[in-house]
Design an enzyme around this catalytic site. Sequence first.
Site, PDB file in Angstrom:
ATOM      1  N   ASP A 156       0.826  -1.203   0.000  1.00  0.00           N
ATOM      2  CA  ASP A 156       0.000   0.000   0.000  1.00  0.00           C
ATOM      3  C   ASP A 156       0.862   1.257   0.000  1.00  0.00           C
ATOM      4  O   ASP A 156       0.494   2.275  -0.583  1.00  0.00           O
ATOM      5  CB  ASP A 156      -0.929   0.000   1.212  1.00  0.00           C
ATOM      6  CG  ASP A 156      -2.120  -0.930   1.029  1.00  0.00           C
ATOM      7  OD1 ASP A 156      -2.175  -1.617  -0.008  1.00  0.00           O
ATOM      8  OD2 ASP A 156      -2.984  -0.977   1.909  1.00  0.00           O
ATOM      9  N   SER A 573      -5.130   5.002   5.494  1.00  0.00           N
ATOM     10  CA  SER A 573      -4.034   4.182   5.990  1.00  0.00           C
ATOM     11  C   SER A 573      -4.075   4.155   7.502  1.00  0.00           C
ATOM     12  O   SER A 573      -4.517   5.120   8.147  1.00  0.00           O
ATOM     13  CB  SER A 573      -2.698   4.770   5.519  1.00  0.00           C
ATOM     14  OG  SER A 573      -1.620   4.214   6.240  1.00  0.00           O
TER      15      SER A 573
END
Length: 686
Positions: A156, A573
């Site tokens: 990510d 996140s």
Amino acid sequence: MTYDPKHRPQSQRAEQREIVHRPKLMNSSAARSGQSDIAIESILESSTSWHEVTTHATGPAGILPLSAEMLLTQPSGNLFGLSQNAGMGWEPSRLLDPEFLILSTHGGLRSEDGRPIALGLHTGHWEVGLLVAEAARELKSLRAVPFAATCTDPCDGRTQGTTGMMDSLPFRNDAAMVLRRLMRSLPTGKGVLGVATCDKGLPAMMMALASAGPLPAVLVPGGVTLLPESGEDAGKVQTIGARFAQQQITLEYAAEVGCRACASPGGGCQFLGTAATSQVIGEALGLSLPHTALAPSGQPIWLDAAKRSARTLRRLEQMGMGAKDVLTDGALRNAMVLHAAFGGSTNLLIHVPAIAFSAGLKRPTVNEWEAVNREIPRLVDALPNGPQGFATVQVFLAGGVPEVMLHLRDAGLLDTSVRTVSGETLDVCLDWWQQSERRNDVRNRLRELNDIDPEDVIMDPDRARARGLTSTVCFPTGNLAPEGSVIKSTAIDPSLVDENQVYRHRGPARVFITEADAVEAIKNGNIGHGDVIVLICGGPKGAGMQEIYQVTSALKALPHCKHVAVLTDARFSGVSTGACIGHISPEALAGGPIGKVREGDEIEIMIDRLNLVGKVNLVCDAECTFNFNEADRVLEQRAPRPDLRPHPDLPVDTRLWAAMVQASGGVWSGCVYDTDAIVMKLEQLS
């Protein structure tokens, strides 16, 4: 041997001396003209002699340990499998030992001394092959036949702000399917060991292991990377672009801290983001042995976990104990409790229901998450939540998951009757931990190495309360989020919270359809004090429910932007900070009222961090032609914005994923593929 980054320049020079011919890289002018410095002859011609080609080999020595009954009753696949095992070099006399599958998310290719031959997509899967090897050697020593297969995973961090992020969450489902197919592809297997580390590979691995049912299944968490001796952690370093754009740092500083942020070559990030939280959840579920989550990658204590995990897999097989005996409703609640006690990433609100679904358990609802977070105190001071913000490896040395569990057990907040992959109850495991030398040794090591008191990292409830630790997750509703949303309330700047732990914000909406446009506005100084960024079309249908850490990290880098709030139908996140409200449902492209917000609309946000309630409301338009009491009616009558659209680069694979998860219950149900629900909807259309 573990790769030492300090020796890299010398080893690279050595590698260059070993290579006789290294084609030159194409320069920019050659690229523009369609030319290349690599000669066509080096592609078409080969230095290998055709005289070395053969067509037959002697084959393995020995005989297959077959019996007449096997030939008469067993499937041909089982018999041919023995032939292939012998062909790969396994000792024929050991071919009937019980077979176990080791699945991993390993990526990249390392030489024996640890130097990279081909890089992985991230540090998290770079070293897990060492864990696979350690586990395999242990299984072999226990008279078992280990098999190894892999389904690697993306990063990510690497895909933040790129179109690759639109594949991130959908990849989890794909990987879980592949891992389950690999499990079924060894029909003679007696159990499965899963080795994984990071944001999507680890949830996918847990989903696969959860489906094992009567088969034993054990998770080996792949550990964490170390902090640099000087510099920035892997979360903060992702803000260097925004800080440089605002002239807060120099180019030289950015280059230096960027180089050393990942201070060791393997492991998940140093903060309690999705990767680290997933490791905690795996241990909390009982799928991992005690005190294996968050271990420092590449070190002996990390390798030891793989060895002991292989041993317990063999033990579970002998005991006849499968994944279904570990993954129970009690284990699932324990996972939710540990998520709250650690203050984990909000992404686990998607992954935990998916694991539950894979195990055939009831998926937790938003109301159940709310109840757990109201009841369970946060006990861990870790990056990025603070207040001091210790690294994940320091949390491990402070005692990690079992240390937190001791406090929760004392408070009567944990179901300790559940079974774990140790083969024993959680109560037995915690009794061992409380009296173990390992506990004393690791906690003393933290004092020696960093002069940190373990009690400042993992606290009892009274100490945590006195230090100002509050529960993490809140689920705001309101006329802009009628089906809910989520915020990590601990991420709000403490200076913005009143004496009653309530955050209030009212400001004009700044609406963006793409993350790139929002980031550009932030970097160019076009977002002001008090603004509310409304980033829409980032949900499953719009952009694969992308993480928008680029936005939150850019805001974090700007002093005045602590006074800016963010609303989005995308997700965040685990390292994000600020007044950031995500998972807003329904998403804009599914008809959600968030898709009706106009530039300049006044939005009011209230987050009560003590009682864990919140509201996100449109209160009036830019001219205040209506008031809050009329806002619901205005929203209902407004048409959706005419510029709503999926991201132009949205992959067709992700569009398919979005359609299937919507038919399966959507975000709050874990973004799973519920086959029965999908088939029912298709049949209704036919």
